[in-house]
Design a protein around this motif. Structure first.
Motif, mmCIF file in Angstrom:
data_model
loop_
_atom_site.group_PDB
_atom_site.id
_atom_site.type_symbol
_atom_site.label_atom_id
_atom_site.label_comp_id
_atom_site.label_asym_id
_atom_site.label_seq_id
_atom_site.Cartn_x
_atom_site.Cartn_y
_atom_site.Cartn_z
ATOM 1 N N MET A 196 -8.348 108.244 -41.044
ATOM 2 C CA MET A 196 -7.854 107.078 -41.790
ATOM 3 C C MET A 196 -6.378 107.253 -42.106
ATOM 4 O O MET A 196 -5.953 108.321 -42.550
ATOM 5 C CB MET A 196 -8.646 106.891 -43.088
ATOM 6 C CG MET A 196 -8.091 105.810 -44.001
ATOM 7 S SD MET A 196 -8.981 105.624 -45.544
ATOM 8 C CE MET A 196 -10.391 104.679 -44.996
ATOM 9 N N GLU A 197 -5.591 106.188 -41.883
ATOM 10 C CA GLU A 197 -4.163 106.183 -42.199
ATOM 11 C C GLU A 197 -3.957 105.455 -43.532
ATOM 12 O O GLU A 197 -4.317 104.288 -43.659
ATOM 13 C CB GLU A 197 -3.378 105.456 -41.101
ATOM 14 C CG GLU A 197 -3.469 106.097 -39.733
ATOM 15 C CD GLU A 197 -2.445 107.206 -39.565
ATOM 16 O OE1 GLU A 197 -1.571 107.335 -40.451
ATOM 17 O OE2 GLU A 197 -2.528 107.930 -38.567
ATOM 18 N N VAL A 198 -3.374 106.169 -44.521
ATOM 19 C CA VAL A 198 -3.120 105.577 -45.834
ATOM 20 C C VAL A 198 -1.625 105.630 -46.107
ATOM 21 O O VAL A 198 -0.992 106.688 -45.962
ATOM 22 C CB VAL A 198 -3.876 106.309 -46.952
ATOM 23 C CG1 VAL A 198 -3.611 105.632 -48.295
ATOM 24 C CG2 VAL A 198 -5.366 106.353 -46.657
ATOM 25 N N LEU A 227 -5.422 111.776 -52.609
ATOM 26 C CA LEU A 227 -5.709 111.557 -51.193
ATOM 27 C C LEU A 227 -5.514 112.832 -50.374
ATOM 28 O O LEU A 227 -6.264 113.098 -49.425
ATOM 29 C CB LEU A 227 -4.805 110.449 -50.653
ATOM 30 C CG LEU A 227 -5.146 109.023 -51.125
ATOM 31 C CD1 LEU A 227 -3.945 108.111 -50.966
ATOM 32 C CD2 LEU A 227 -6.341 108.480 -50.351
ATOM 33 N N SER A 252 -9.308 114.272 -42.638
ATOM 34 C CA SER A 252 -9.808 112.944 -42.263
ATOM 35 C C SER A 252 -8.919 111.825 -42.770
ATOM 36 O O SER A 252 -9.033 110.686 -42.327
ATOM 37 C CB SER A 252 -11.229 112.748 -42.808
ATOM 38 O OG SER A 252 -11.232 112.804 -44.229
ATOM 39 N N VAL A 253 -8.028 112.130 -43.703
ATOM 40 C CA VAL A 253 -7.121 111.130 -44.269
ATOM 41 C C VAL A 253 -5.678 111.587 -44.069
ATOM 42 O O VAL A 253 -5.301 112.682 -44.509
ATOM 43 C CB VAL A 253 -7.389 110.903 -45.776
ATOM 44 C CG1 VAL A 253 -6.385 109.914 -46.357
ATOM 45 C CG2 VAL A 253 -8.807 110.414 -46.006
ATOM 46 N N VAL A 310 -10.475 107.242 -51.050
ATOM 47 C CA VAL A 310 -11.273 108.335 -50.477
ATOM 48 C C VAL A 310 -12.743 107.946 -50.423
ATOM 49 O O VAL A 310 -13.430 108.180 -49.417
ATOM 50 C CB VAL A 310 -11.076 109.627 -51.297
ATOM 51 C CG1 VAL A 310 -12.040 110.716 -50.817
ATOM 52 C CG2 VAL A 310 -9.641 110.118 -51.189
ATOM 53 N N ALA A 312 -13.242 105.641 -47.584
ATOM 54 C CA ALA A 312 -13.193 106.337 -46.302
ATOM 55 C C ALA A 312 -14.504 107.043 -45.992
ATOM 56 O O ALA A 312 -14.869 107.217 -44.815
ATOM 57 C CB ALA A 312 -12.042 107.330 -46.291
#
Length: 452
Positions: free
Chosen positions: A1-3, A19, A25-26, A334, A337
């Motif tokens: 995941m792109e935050v 985050l 994963s993030v 989070v 996600a």
């Protein structure tokens, strides 16, 4: 995941920290025009010299290991394409960058509402960011100029400071400015016997309205303390305009001064491309109780109207609430996600506090009113506890055991200048452009009135 997290303030730092703990994963990228996070709790203490200005600023890279810091200004958000455009300014030879996101957190904060008062943007001073350090240098310069002039009227004007806003920030700043100016004046033999004049303009009948009526005892303590410190309080009046030589109130009172400090409120930052997002009457983004503004868009802090957990209104716009907004927004991203439902924002608040000097403070903590040393110590402990860097917090605490220092603000050489400004032009002289802060020897007409 792109935050992507926008803003390096309390919301941004706390959200990115949460985050970053989510693991590989993030991927977290924080976009900020500033490369340092500014801690605003010590504003009064930076003015008085108890806390060095550098202690109130910490590198974002130090605070956020594992987070990619993108330096630049957001020039556009495309909510449909889920992209953010970032410009690094004239030094960016490659042009603006376009960053893609799956989830976006808006923590861009606010700016001083200087647009409300003509001339305030050009001639006023803010208590935010680098402007605070610049204000301290300016104060040293005007005191040096006052020591160099032979005109009593000019000296009085130079040693006069107007603070606009009778809330927590204005009240604390007024008390701190009196202390700082007295210290600066006492260091200059040419000013022996001179006293600074600090005028606090409050639109309400009483100071610290946010504490009244429930916590009136704490508010009354601060109000009485400000008066005892020598601050002149003008109630029921507003700042109408500002020039390089005076402040004008809404009853046409003219106060000759070289320094006007603004604490009149904030305007939420606006980002191009987010115009379609829901907002309240003041321009803040409307969130639900999960800090969500729209699908994949979250917000907190000054830029957001977050429902208060009690069900009454929205959360206060201050640093402590922004910290917890950031923590909850980051945690909810989070949770999203990981395929879990977001959790509601439940922080009930801790209270409010203001200091007028060592041992002189008032606070409301968990509904209990404190004054004097208990309030001051509680505030001191809480502020150190909430500083984002443990290293800086420990260094700041240690510095309290030395004498306050103004050495960092030795004034620059003063370029002497003299301008005969007729009284008739004072109300429009703010249109002449930004003040040259080295030119202080301005001679307004002698009939300028002082508030009674």
């Amino acid at each position: 995941m792109e935050v992507i997290v926008l803003g390096g303030g309390y919301v941004g730092v706390c959200a990115a920290r949460r985050l970053a703990r989510a693991g590989s994963s993030v991927r977290v990228r924080l976009v900020s025009a500033e490369q340092c996070h500014a801690f605003h709790g010590w504003t009064a203490e930076v003015i008085t010299g108890h806390v060095a200005p550098d202690r109130a600023r910490v590198s974002l890279a130090e605070l956020l290991p594992g987070v990619e810091i993108v330096s630049g200004t957001v020039t556009g958000v495309d909510l449909a394409a889920k992209t953010v455009t970032v410009s690094s300014g004239s030094t960016d030879s490659a042009g603006p960058r376009t960053l893609s996101y799956d989830e976006l957190i808006l923590g861009v904060g606010s700016h001083d509402a200087v647009e409300r008062v003509p001339g305030l943007a050009a001639h006023g001073w803010s208590l935010k960011h680098d402007e605070l350090k610049a204000l301290n240098r300016h104060l040293s310069e005007v005191v040096a100029a006052a020591a160099a002039t032979s005109s009593p009227a000019v000296r009085r004007r130079l040693l006069t400071v107007v603070v606009a806003g009778g809330g927590f920030a204005g009240t604390e700043a007024a008390g701190a400015l009196v202390q700082r100016l007295r210290a600066e004046i006492s260091a200059r033999p040419a000013l022996a016997g001179e006293r600074p004049r600090v005028v606090l303009i409050s639109s309400g009948a009483r100071l610290i309205p946010s504490l009244r009526p429930r916590f009136a005892r704490a508010a009354d303590y601060l109000e009485a303390g400000v008066a005892r410190s020598g601050v002149q309080v003008v109630s029921g009046r507003r700042l109408a305009s500002v020039s390089s030589v005076c402040a004008v109130l809404d009853d046409d009172t003219l106060i000759p001064t070289a320094t006007v400090v603004s604490t009149i409120g904030q305007t939420p930052a606006a980002l191009p491309g987010t115009e379609s997002l829901p907002r309240d009457a003041s321009g803040r983004l409307l969130t639900d109780r999960y800090l969500r503004v729209a699908p994949s868009v979250w917000a907190g802090g000054d830029v957001a109207a977050v429902p208060h957990p009690s069900g009454s209104g929205v959360c206060p716009a201050n640093a402590l609430w922004a910290i917890y907004h950031g923590k909850r927004a980051g945690a909810n991203v989070v949770r999203t996600a990981r395929g879990r439902r977001p959790a509601p924002f439940r922080f009930p608040g801790l209270g409010q506090a203001a200091s007028l000097g060592v041992g002189r403070a008032a606070a409301e903590l968990y509904g209990v009113q404190l004054t004097g040393w208990p309030a001051w110590l509680a505030r001191w402990l809480f502020f150190h506890a909430f500083m984002p860097s443990r290293r800086v917090a420990l260094a700041t605490a240690a510095e309290w055991f030395r004498r306050p220092s103004l050495a960092s603000y030795e004034p620059r050489p003063i370029a002497r200048a003299s301008y005969d400004v007729p009284a008739a032009s004072l109300r429009t002289s703010y249109e002449r452009g930004p003040i040259t802060h080295a030119s202080y020897d301005v001679h307004p007409e002698a009939d300028l009135a002082e508030p009674a």
